[in-house]
Design a protein around this motif. Structure first.
Motif, PDB file in Angstrom:
ATOM      1  N   ILE A 164      59.118 -17.370   0.780  1.00 51.48           N
ATOM      2  CA  ILE A 164      59.890 -18.566   1.146  1.00 51.48           C
ATOM      3  C   ILE A 164      59.213 -19.304   2.306  1.00 51.48           C
ATOM      4  N   TYR A 165      58.170 -18.679   2.883  1.00 49.14           N
ATOM      5  CA  TYR A 165      57.398 -19.300   3.951  1.00 49.14           C
ATOM      6  C   TYR A 165      56.009 -19.677   3.429  1.00 49.14           C
ATOM      7  N   TYR A 166      55.354 -20.592   4.152  1.00 48.72           N
ATOM      8  CA  TYR A 166      53.971 -20.924   3.819  1.00 48.72           C
ATOM      9  C   TYR A 166      53.083 -19.693   3.993  1.00 48.72           C
ATOM     10  N   ARG A 167      52.057 -19.579   3.119  1.00 48.79           N
ATOM     11  CA  ARG A 167      51.074 -18.505   3.232  1.00 48.79           C
ATOM     12  C   ARG A 167      49.668 -19.091   3.240  1.00 48.79           C
ATOM     13  N   ASP A 168      48.755 -18.407   3.957  1.00 48.70           N
ATOM     14  CA  ASP A 168      47.356 -18.817   3.932  1.00 48.70           C
ATOM     15  C   ASP A 168      46.598 -18.009   2.884  1.00 48.70           C
ATOM     16  N   GLN A 169      45.284 -18.225   2.811  1.00 45.71           N
ATOM     17  CA  GLN A 169      44.480 -17.602   1.757  1.00 45.71           C
ATOM     18  C   GLN A 169      44.408 -16.083   1.874  1.00 45.71           C
ATOM     19  N   ASN A 170      44.698 -15.538   3.039  1.00 43.62           N
ATOM     20  CA  ASN A 170      44.693 -14.085   3.225  1.00 43.62           C
ATOM     21  C   ASN A 170      46.077 -13.477   3.090  1.00 43.62           C
ATOM     22  N   GLY A 171      47.074 -14.293   2.723  1.00 42.75           N
ATOM     23  CA  GLY A 171      48.420 -13.788   2.492  1.00 42.75           C
ATOM     24  C   GLY A 171      49.305 -13.738   3.716  1.00 42.75           C
ATOM     25  N   PHE A 172      48.793 -14.193   4.872  1.00 47.37           N
ATOM     26  CA  PHE A 172      49.623 -14.203   6.076  1.00 47.37           C
ATOM     27  C   PHE A 172      50.633 -15.341   5.989  1.00 47.37           C
ATOM     28  N   SER A 173      51.877 -15.044   6.301  1.00 51.17           N
ATOM     29  CA  SER A 173      52.924 -16.059   6.215  1.00 51.17           C
ATOM     30  C   SER A 173      53.249 -16.620   7.591  1.00 51.17           C
ATOM     31  N   ASN A 174      53.826 -17.804   7.597  1.00 49.15           N
ATOM     32  CA  ASN A 174      54.238 -18.479   8.823  1.00 49.15           C
ATOM     33  C   ASN A 174      55.730 -18.739   8.712  1.00 49.15           C
ATOM     34  N   ASP A 175      56.526 -18.033   9.522  1.00 45.14           N
ATOM     35  CA  ASP A 175      57.979 -18.111   9.385  1.00 45.14           C
ATOM     36  C   ASP A 175      58.606 -19.176  10.288  1.00 45.14           C
ATOM     37  N   ASP A 176      57.816 -20.197  10.652  1.00 45.32           N
ATOM     38  CA  ASP A 176      58.355 -21.289  11.467  1.00 45.32           C
ATOM     39  C   ASP A 176      59.105 -22.326  10.635  1.00 45.32           C
ATOM     40  N   TYR A 177      58.826 -22.362   9.322  1.00 41.22           N
ATOM     41  CA  TYR A 177      59.422 -23.397   8.474  1.00 41.22           C
ATOM     42  C   TYR A 177      59.345 -22.916   7.026  1.00 41.22           C
ATOM     43  N   LEU A 178      60.346 -23.261   6.242  1.00 41.44           N
ATOM     44  CA  LEU A 178      60.334 -22.893   4.833  1.00 41.44           C
ATOM     45  C   LEU A 178      59.257 -23.674   4.093  1.00 41.44           C
ATOM     46  N   THR A 179      58.559 -23.006   3.177  1.00 39.24           N
ATOM     47  CA  THR A 179      57.583 -23.706   2.372  1.00 39.24           C
ATOM     48  C   THR A 179      58.265 -24.786   1.538  1.00 39.24           C
ATOM     49  N   LEU A 180      57.591 -25.909   1.356  1.00 36.73           N
ATOM     50  CA  LEU A 180      58.161 -26.957   0.524  1.00 36.73           C
ATOM     51  C   LEU A 180      58.240 -26.534  -0.936  1.00 36.73           C
ATOM     52  N   GLY A 181      57.608 -25.398  -1.260  1.00 34.99           N
ATOM     53  CA  GLY A 181      57.704 -24.865  -2.609  1.00 34.99           C
ATOM     54  C   GLY A 181      59.106 -24.429  -2.998  1.00 34.99           C
TER      55      GLY A 181
END
Length: 522
Positions: A196-213
């Motif tokens: 539900i969070y953005y992820r980078d190419q290594n799979g690390f997520s950023n829980d500051d904001y929900l992904t627009l997905g």
């Protein structure tokens, strides 16, 4: 339950809110004469600084708290007065032992508000956090903190710029108290479903904001992310309708990390990125990858949907030697590069368009009255490093398809124009000659580009500083940028942020004349 990650949700039906007509009236402004005034601590008691005026030798708390000021927002093209808002301190709010939100150091804050009012400041910018108001359960909104705060600001004679904040500042606030997470019931869902969070190419997520997905996926107790934002905005407007157009003059709607329309490509709070790294594309959560796959199939190139660019470097890479950001067969200039960047930036604009459509519809009734001064605002990031390269890599990873060959801000401004929303940009204090030449920065050229597209699309601008500046050079650079010679003055300027340093004598002596000059018709 599976779609919610197995979290038991205390859900109720989506609320329907009614609105009553609002009355708008202009209050007379009482001007105070304040020349060469400095503020110094008179004494400190239980962590509270009491301030006194050097010039008048009077305590600031002797001012009339009921003093009101009239709106100074731009009402005609010839009106060149720029109202100054000052953003609340980052550690203004806290959670007490019972779990209830509270205002920290309220006595010191009250004194500070009165001092700012006396200096000529027009209003206060307040972040209204989703993670505070709808903290524990969906549909359970606790507005008590903001009722108290808005009343305090209004009684100080100040106006409000409200920033509806759907992001977290836990990482950026790691060194100070006052970090606000996303709502705890959202965090519980995210603990079981990191996508539900953005992820980078290594799979690390950023829980500051929900992904627009997840904008249109009912993963949040039966609601989509867009419905969560919509319900929050409805509740806010229903609660504070009597303030809108009178005390509340501007409402910005959070569209991403730090409230800005961008991807979290430069996560400075967790150590992955440091300036001037190019950042990384943030499209690797399963929902955005699913969307990319669909777009690639529609393009007739299903292989393009398997992953993002694999030759785009890492967070702290420099552009040189990174194939995707140079000229070549597999670069941003290739057919694949153009496809990916159009999709990546286009999804961001669609995200903003969906949220602002809802916000504009809610505020329409207030803006129909000519007496209303409510301004809908959308923030974008000021990504100024590597601006003098062909590819503008730091902007591309943030979601702005802006290169030396393509204007990436025109589609953003066009979308904002449809909603009557102003564009909020930072960097107004920055000068090219103060940036490291090695990193090919140009905050001034970036601002010039924003000025040009805003004039073309008839979009108002508001602005703020990125870095704390109290020196005359920085403050006068802000003034110069607010009064652009080829365009309308900015609608307002937000000083970032209020803290004890602003009241130090040497800083206050520069800040007060700056506020006065901005408040004078040019």
């Amino acid at each position: 339950m599976a779609e919610n990650g197995g979290v038991a949700c205390k859900c109720t039906e989506r609320g329907i809110y009614g609105f009553r007509g609002a009355r708008f009236d202009k209050r007379s402004r009482i001007r105070k004469n304040l020349r060469n005034v400095s503020m110094i601590p008179l004494f400190k008691h239980n962590g509270l600084f009491i301030w006194r005026s050097i010039a008048a030798n009077n305590c600031i708390f002797s001012m009339d708290a009921r003093e009101k000021s009239r709106s100074t927002t731009l009402e005609t093209p010839g009106h060149k007065r720029v109202p100054i808002f000052v953003m609340m301190p980052v550690d203004s709010f806290g959670i007490d032992t019972s779990g209830a939100p509270r205002i920290r150091r309220i006595k010191a804050l009250t004194i500070s508000l009165k001092a700012l009012k006396l200096a000529g400041v027009h209003g206060i910018a307040v972040e209204v956090w989703w993670g505070i108001v709808e903290r524990f359960s969906p549909f359970v909104y606790n507005w008590s903190l903001y009722e108290e705060l808005f009343k305090l600001i209004s009684e100080s004679g100040l106006k409000l710029h409200v920033a509806l904040s759907f992001h977290s500042n836990m990482h950026s606030s790691s060194r100070v108290k006052g970090g606000v997470s996303l709502p705890l019931w959202i965090v519980e869902i995210g603990d079981l479903n990191k996508d539900i969070y953005y992820r980078d190419q290594n799979g690390f997520s950023n829980d500051d904001y929900l992904t627009l997905g997840v904008d249109e996926l009912p993963l949040f107790c039966g609601r989509t992310a867009l419905q969560c934002y919509e319900d929050f905005m409805f509740s806010f407007i229903n609660k504070f309708e009597s303030f809108i157009g009178s005390v509340i003059e501007e409402i910005s709607v959070g569209l991403g990390p730090s409230g800005e329309l961008r991807y979290p490509a430069h996560p400075f709070g967790d150590g992955r990125w440091r300036f001037p790294g190019i950042g990384e594309f943030q499209c690797y959560d399963k929902y955005m990858m699913r969307d990319l796959k669909i777009a690639a199939c529609q393009e007739g190139k299903p292989q393009w949907g398997d992953k993002g660019p694999q030759n785009a470097g890492y967070y702290n890479s420099l552009p040189s030697g990174v194939p995707f950001f140079e000229e070549g067969q597999e670069s941003f200039l290739s057919d694949y590069g153009r496809f990916f960047l159009e999709w990546y930036s286009g999804r961001l604009i669609r995200h903003a368009d969906a949220i602002l459509t809802k916000a504009a519809n809610m505020l329409k009734k207030y803006q129909e009255s000519k007496k209303s001064s409510v301004l809908l605002v959308a923030k974008i990031g000021g990504i100024y490093w590597w601006y003098h390269t062909l590819s503008h890599p730091a902007e591309l990873t943030a979601g702005y398809y802006n290169t030396a060959l393509r204007d990436g801000y025109d589609p953003v401004a066009s979308m904002l124009s449809r909603h009557g929303a102003a564009l909020h940009i930072s960097c107004l204090e920055m000068m090219d000659n103060e940036t490291p030449p090695t990193y090919l920065c140009s905050p001034e050229r970036l601002l010039q580009q924003i000025w040009t597209v805003s004039k073309k699309r008839i979009v108002h601008l508001t602005g703020r500083n990125t870095n704390e500046r109290f020196d005359k050079a920085g403050l006068w650079q802000i003034h110069a940028n607010c009064y652009h010679p080829q365009a309308e003055a900015v609608r307002s300027f937000t000083y970032f942020r209020m803290n004890e340093k602003i009241f130090r004598a040497e800083n206050w002596n520069n800040f007060v004349p700056f506020v006065r000059k901005m408040s004078t018709d040019m």
